[in-house]
Design an enzyme around this catalytic site. Structure first.
Site, PDB file in Angstrom:
ATOM      1  N   ASP A  28       0.828  -1.205   0.000  1.00 44.67           N
ATOM      2  CA  ASP A  28       0.000   0.000   0.000  1.00 44.67           C
ATOM      3  C   ASP A  28       0.870   1.267   0.000  1.00 44.67           C
ATOM      4  O   ASP A  28       1.956   1.271   0.579  1.00 44.67           O
ATOM      5  CB  ASP A  28      -0.895  -0.014   1.253  1.00 44.67           C
ATOM      6  CG  ASP A  28      -2.091   0.901   1.100  1.00 44.67           C
ATOM      7  OD1 ASP A  28      -2.272   1.505   0.023  1.00 44.67           O
ATOM      8  OD2 ASP A  28      -2.852   1.028   2.087  1.00 44.67           O
ATOM      9  N   ASN A  30       1.502   3.391  -2.935  1.00 43.19           N
ATOM     10  CA  ASN A  30       2.139   3.850  -4.183  1.00 43.19           C
ATOM     11  C   ASN A  30       1.656   5.253  -4.559  1.00 43.19           C
ATOM     12  O   ASN A  30       2.445   6.100  -5.002  1.00 43.19           O
ATOM     13  CB  ASN A  30       1.797   2.910  -5.355  1.00 43.19           C
ATOM     14  CG  ASN A  30       2.372   1.521  -5.167  1.00 43.19           C
ATOM     15  OD1 ASN A  30       3.265   1.322  -4.352  1.00 43.19           O
ATOM     16  ND2 ASN A  30       1.851   0.565  -5.915  1.00 43.19           N
ATOM     17  N   TRP A  33       3.057   7.901  -2.158  1.00 47.68           N
ATOM     18  CA  TRP A  33       4.501   8.057  -2.443  1.00 47.68           C
ATOM     19  C   TRP A  33       4.680   9.011  -3.625  1.00 47.68           C
ATOM     20  O   TRP A  33       5.507   9.933  -3.583  1.00 47.68           O
ATOM     21  CB  TRP A  33       5.091   6.685  -2.755  1.00 47.68           C
ATOM     22  CG  TRP A  33       6.562   6.678  -3.097  1.00 47.68           C
ATOM     23  CD1 TRP A  33       7.598   6.533  -2.225  1.00 47.68           C
ATOM     24  CD2 TRP A  33       7.140   6.824  -4.412  1.00 47.68           C
ATOM     25  NE1 TRP A  33       8.796   6.576  -2.920  1.00 47.68           N
ATOM     26  CE2 TRP A  33       8.541   6.749  -4.253  1.00 47.68           C
ATOM     27  CE3 TRP A  33       6.615   7.001  -5.696  1.00 47.68           C
ATOM     28  CZ2 TRP A  33       9.425   6.846  -5.325  1.00 47.68           C
ATOM     29  CZ3 TRP A  33       7.493   7.101  -6.765  1.00 47.68           C
ATOM     30  CH2 TRP A  33       8.879   7.030  -6.573  1.00 47.68           C
ATOM     31  N   HIS A  45       3.059   3.525  -9.089  1.00 52.14           N
ATOM     32  CA  HIS A  45       2.896   2.075  -9.290  1.00 52.14           C
ATOM     33  C   HIS A  45       4.153   1.469  -9.916  1.00 52.14           C
ATOM     34  O   HIS A  45       4.560   0.367  -9.573  1.00 52.14           O
ATOM     35  CB  HIS A  45       1.671   1.801 -10.164  1.00 52.14           C
ATOM     36  CG  HIS A  45       0.367   2.098  -9.466  1.00 52.14           C
ATOM     37  ND1 HIS A  45       0.107   1.661  -8.186  1.00 52.14           N
ATOM     38  CD2 HIS A  45      -0.735   2.801  -9.847  1.00 52.14           C
ATOM     39  CE1 HIS A  45      -1.102   2.062  -7.817  1.00 52.14           C
ATOM     40  NE2 HIS A  45      -1.626   2.777  -8.802  1.00 52.14           N
ATOM     41  N   THR A  74     -10.395  -7.293  -6.117  1.00 52.29           N
ATOM     42  CA  THR A  74     -11.669  -7.235  -6.861  1.00 52.29           C
ATOM     43  C   THR A  74     -12.245  -5.813  -6.805  1.00 52.29           C
ATOM     44  O   THR A  74     -13.013  -5.438  -7.678  1.00 52.29           O
ATOM     45  CB  THR A  74     -12.690  -8.248  -6.274  1.00 52.29           C
ATOM     46  OG1 THR A  74     -12.639  -8.185  -4.854  1.00 52.29           O
ATOM     47  CG2 THR A  74     -12.363  -9.666  -6.697  1.00 52.29           C
ATOM     48  N   GLU A  75     -11.858  -5.054  -5.778  1.00 55.38           N
ATOM     49  CA  GLU A  75     -12.366  -3.674  -5.641  1.00 55.38           C
ATOM     50  C   GLU A  75     -11.570  -2.676  -6.493  1.00 55.38           C
ATOM     51  O   GLU A  75     -12.031  -1.559  -6.748  1.00 55.38           O
ATOM     52  CB  GLU A  75     -12.312  -3.209  -4.173  1.00 55.38           C
ATOM     53  CG  GLU A  75     -13.386  -3.823  -3.271  1.00 55.38           C
ATOM     54  CD  GLU A  75     -13.176  -5.311  -3.053  1.00 55.38           C
ATOM     55  OE1 GLU A  75     -12.016  -5.731  -2.849  1.00 55.38           O
ATOM     56  OE2 GLU A  75     -14.176  -6.063  -3.105  1.00 55.38           O
ATOM     57  N   ARG A  79     -11.237   1.886  -9.620  1.00 58.22           N
ATOM     58  CA  ARG A  79     -10.315   3.018  -9.874  1.00 58.22           C
ATOM     59  C   ARG A  79     -10.527   3.547 -11.288  1.00 58.22           C
ATOM     60  O   ARG A  79     -11.039   2.831 -12.155  1.00 58.22           O
ATOM     61  CB  ARG A  79      -8.872   2.546  -9.690  1.00 58.22           C
ATOM     62  CG  ARG A  79      -8.643   2.129  -8.248  1.00 58.22           C
ATOM     63  CD  ARG A  79      -7.198   2.034  -7.919  1.00 58.22           C
ATOM     64  NE  ARG A  79      -7.077   1.771  -6.490  1.00 58.22           N
ATOM     65  CZ  ARG A  79      -5.996   1.954  -5.775  1.00 58.22           C
ATOM     66  NH1 ARG A  79      -4.902   2.405  -6.338  1.00 58.22           N
ATOM     67  NH2 ARG A  79      -5.977   1.700  -4.494  1.00 58.22           N
ATOM     68  N   LEU A 139      10.781 -20.756  -3.859  1.00 60.55           N
ATOM     69  CA  LEU A 139       9.727 -19.885  -3.333  1.00 60.55           C
ATOM     70  C   LEU A 139       8.437 -19.991  -4.153  1.00 60.55           C
ATOM     71  O   LEU A 139       8.462 -19.905  -5.382  1.00 60.55           O
ATOM     72  CB  LEU A 139      10.229 -18.430  -3.384  1.00 60.55           C
ATOM     73  CG  LEU A 139       9.225 -17.355  -2.953  1.00 60.55           C
ATOM     74  CD1 LEU A 139       9.011 -17.372  -1.439  1.00 60.55           C
ATOM     75  CD2 LEU A 139       9.698 -15.964  -3.394  1.00 60.55           C
ATOM     76  N   ILE A 201      -7.283  -5.017   6.662  1.00 61.32           N
ATOM     77  CA  ILE A 201      -6.989  -6.265   5.950  1.00 61.32           C
ATOM     78  C   ILE A 201      -7.537  -6.254   4.526  1.00 61.32           C
ATOM     79  O   ILE A 201      -7.038  -6.960   3.642  1.00 61.32           O
ATOM     80  CB  ILE A 201      -7.523  -7.478   6.767  1.00 61.32           C
ATOM     81  CG1 ILE A 201      -6.663  -7.652   8.014  1.00 61.32           C
ATOM     82  CG2 ILE A 201      -7.524  -8.781   5.972  1.00 61.32           C
ATOM     83  CD1 ILE A 201      -5.167  -7.755   7.735  1.00 61.32           C
ATOM     84  N   SER A 202      -8.570  -5.465   4.295  1.00 60.68           N
ATOM     85  CA  SER A 202      -9.091  -5.278   2.932  1.00 60.68           C
ATOM     86  C   SER A 202      -9.345  -6.589   2.175  1.00 60.68           C
ATOM     87  O   SER A 202      -8.896  -6.757   1.047  1.00 60.68           O
ATOM     88  CB  SER A 202      -8.137  -4.385   2.114  1.00 60.68           C
ATOM     89  OG  SER A 202      -7.918  -3.168   2.775  1.00 60.68           O
TER      90      SER A 202
END
Ligand code: FPP
Length: 250
Positions: A28, A30, A33, A45, A74-75, A79, A139, A201-202
């Site tokens: 969170d 960007n 900033w 971004h 999904t939200e 934007r 990983l 937590i969104s």
């Protein structure tokens, strides 16, 4: 691939056996900033994407099993369309440019979320990245795209229900439900990091974070350096995790 030795990990002030197996990050800040630097949100971004390499590399070198990054919720469709377009373009660029290095670092890419709803140009590059790295054993890099935890739980519940009906049973067991999560087969989340000082937590991995530790560093995501990540891991190691039980030796 340069996995750190126990001594090297100790030099970072960390203990190998006590490292989290699964780290989940909400990247969170960007936009803020960029605003602070009088730059466009797109530039924010892009700077956010530039930070991925270090965090992924460090996670891989420390021997962390899974790193889950919340890249598009999904939200986020709400934007402005040019910002959504920028994020999609960055995704394509990222997977195109970074895939060779990720592959040679033995990283396995998995996309969690309903990525099939993305445009074919995005879907193709994502699917190629997953296919190319599917035999890798290092990983697990889970990138959450068009992800929402409630939708994931509902999807898993519906798939489990179908299984139960097909098998003539009348109960969904926890392991069955979990087997339908995107993160199935990976360790539960041990540590959640949300940068930029926001404490929410969104709709991120709600089931998988049941016993996680939470850290909310103040840095905006593009400023979350490798050193800031190591520092977060040190704080994690200083926490005592009891999973609802009592402290050992209590
Ligand atoms: C939150 O900052 C960040 C996002 C919604 C997107 C995160 C995406 C990236 C770092 C890049 C895409 C990822 C990949 C894998 C290529 P914000 O815009 O909500 O910041 P703000 O709250 O300060 O406005």
């Amino acid at each position: 691939m340069a996995t750190y030795s126990e001594e090297e990990i100790r030099a970072f002030g960390l203990v190998k056996e006590a490292l989290p197996k699964h780290v989940a990050v909400i990247m969170d800040g960007n936009g803020r900033w960029a605003k602070a630097k009088k730059l466009s949100r797109s530039a924010g971004h892009r700077a956010g994407v530039d930070r991925l390499r270090g965090i992924i590399r460090l996670s891989s070198d420390l021997g962390i099993t899974s790193l889950t990054l919340y890249a598009f919720s999904t939200e986020n469709w709400k934007r402005p369309s040019d910002e959504v377009g920028t994020l999609m373009a960055l995704l394509i660029e990222y997977f195109t440019k970074e895939i060779d290095e990720l592959f040679s670092n033995n990283v396995r890419i998995r996309i969690i979320g309903a990525y099939e709803e993305f445009a074919p140009t995005v879907r193709n590059v994502i699917e190629r990245a997953m296919k190319r790295t599917e035999q890798n054993t290092g990983l697990n890099l889970n990138i959450a795209l068009n992800y929402g935890s409630r939708a994931e739980i509902l999807r898993a519940a519906n798939l489990a229900m179908k299984q139960v009906v097909a098998e003539g049973k009348d109960e969904i067991l926890a392991e069955m439900l979990e087997s339908y999560f995107y993160t199935s087969g990976q360790p539960e989340v041990d540590l959640v990091i949300r940068t930029s000082g926001e404490q929410r937590i969104s709709n991120f991995l709600l089931y998988q974070i049941s016993y996680a530790e939470f850290l909310f560093p103040e840095e905006y995501w593009p400023d979350f350096t490798d050193e800031a990540y190591l520092s977060a891991l040190r704080v994690y190691q200083s926490r005592s995790r009891r999973f609802g039980g009592l402290e050992e030796n209590a």
